[in-house]
Scaffold this motif. Structure first.
Motif, mmCIF file in Angstrom:
data_model
loop_
_atom_site.group_PDB
_atom_site.id
_atom_site.type_symbol
_atom_site.label_atom_id
_atom_site.label_comp_id
_atom_site.label_asym_id
_atom_site.label_seq_id
_atom_site.Cartn_x
_atom_site.Cartn_y
_atom_site.Cartn_z
ATOM 1 N N HIS A 54 0.810 -1.213 0.000
ATOM 2 C CA HIS A 54 0.000 0.000 0.000
ATOM 3 C C HIS A 54 0.846 1.267 0.000
ATOM 4 N N ALA A 55 2.157 1.115 0.071
ATOM 5 C CA ALA A 55 3.026 2.291 0.108
ATOM 6 C C ALA A 55 2.933 3.098 -1.178
ATOM 7 N N TYR A 56 2.496 2.452 -2.275
ATOM 8 C CA TYR A 56 2.414 3.199 -3.527
ATOM 9 C C TYR A 56 1.417 4.356 -3.438
ATOM 10 N N VAL A 57 0.494 4.280 -2.476
ATOM 11 C CA VAL A 57 -0.466 5.368 -2.301
ATOM 12 C C VAL A 57 0.254 6.649 -1.897
ATOM 13 N N ASP A 58 1.282 6.504 -1.079
ATOM 14 C CA ASP A 58 2.022 7.663 -0.587
ATOM 15 C C ASP A 58 3.098 8.133 -1.570
ATOM 16 N N ASN A 59 3.499 7.239 -2.478
ATOM 17 C CA ASN A 59 4.592 7.591 -3.398
ATOM 18 C C ASN A 59 4.262 7.199 -4.835
ATOM 19 N N PRO A 60 3.163 7.688 -5.368
ATOM 20 C CA PRO A 60 2.836 7.345 -6.757
ATOM 21 C C PRO A 60 3.793 8.032 -7.724
ATOM 22 N N MET A 61 3.862 7.493 -8.906
ATOM 23 C CA MET A 61 4.687 8.072 -9.956
ATOM 24 C C MET A 61 3.890 9.128 -10.726
#
Length: 269
Positions: A54-61
């Motif tokens: 779920h970390a991609y929520v905080d660090n999307p491209m």
């Protein structure tokens, strides 16, 4: 004939650099061992830079895919091959999308596909974070027409029917096909389902079907592996089983074109 290389590996959760290194090493090792093999397409798994996190929520491209797609562009130019760069989570306006980028041999992005069918079962919450796409995509590569799908799309046969109607001659599926480690026997069950669905999607649409799945552990989840290159008649031309590896096969699109003129298809009226 076109040479297809599909990667399967266990991403390191939330470690972009290590995952890019893994990706490149699998390609380099394959080329060292098979210098005469032609590379027309490389395929990376879903969430290949982060694992299922779920970390991609905080660090999307950014919308252009950022560092992972710049990395893929360099590989495309280095190996003079097309690339289907698994998926990365991007932010466009206020929405997050789980997106596959397709790059040509010059490293130029020629297509993007936002995953339509999000995983929301057995505790999955992708749909709570990600906005679903709304458009199936078939892209013209320099050797044939490629239909795009991602992981849980495989449970929706009408998605593939549409891709075939749009002219797809082969279809790819970067995946993070997982199982709950707490449920006895689910690994074998989910692996069997993944392979069965892959064979069905190939045969019912008379296309080559190519998966690029994660393998190994990811917190409470494990990934089944089982990446494969499957012919329109359901022959498994290459199977990664549970290994971290690159699998390779040549696909014959003239065979597909002949089949489509001589064999009944599921979506014909």
């Amino acid at each position: 004939m076109a040479g297809i290389l599909s990667l399967q590996f266990e991403p390191v959760l939330n470690d972009l650099e290590k995952n890019l290194q893994k990706t490149e090493k699998l390609i380099e090792d394959f080329k060292m061992q098979n210098p005469d093999k032609t590379l027309d397409l490389l395929i990376f798994p879903e969430f290949f830079t982060t694992g299922v996190s779920h970390a991609y929520v905080d660090n999307p491209m950014p919308p252009d895919g950022g560092a992972p797609i710049k990395f893929a562009a360099n590989l495309a130019k280095k190996y003079k091959t097309n690339i289907a760069a698994g998926t990365v989570v991007i932010k466009e306006s206020k929405n997050l999308y789980n997106t596959m980028f397709v790059l040509d041999r010059n490293g130029e992005t020629i297509a993007k596909y936002n995953k339509i069918h999000l995983f929301k079962y057995f505790g999955g919450t992708e749909n709570e974070r990600i906005t679903p796409g709304d458009s199936p995509v078939v892209v013209d590569l320099d050797f044939g027409k490629m239909g795009l799908s991602i992981c849980f799309d495989i449970k929706y046969p009408l998605h593939y029917r549409k891709l075939a109607q749009m002219g797809a001659e082969f279809i790819i599926s970067p995946s993070a096909w997982a199982y709950l480690k707490s449920i006895k026997g689910q690994k074998e069950q989910n692996a069997r389902i993944f392979k069965a669905l892959s064979i069905a999607r190939a045969n019912e649409n008379l296309v080559y079907f190519i998966t690029s799945n994660q393998t190994g552990d990811a917190g409470p989840l494990g990934n089944t592996g089982g990446s494969a290159i499957i012919s329109p008649m359901g022959d498994i031309l290459a199977d990664a089983k549970e290994d971290e590896c690159a699998i390779y096969a040549n696909i014959d699109l003239e065979y597909v074109r002949t089949l489509k003129t001589s064999t009944p298809m599921a979506f014909e009226d």
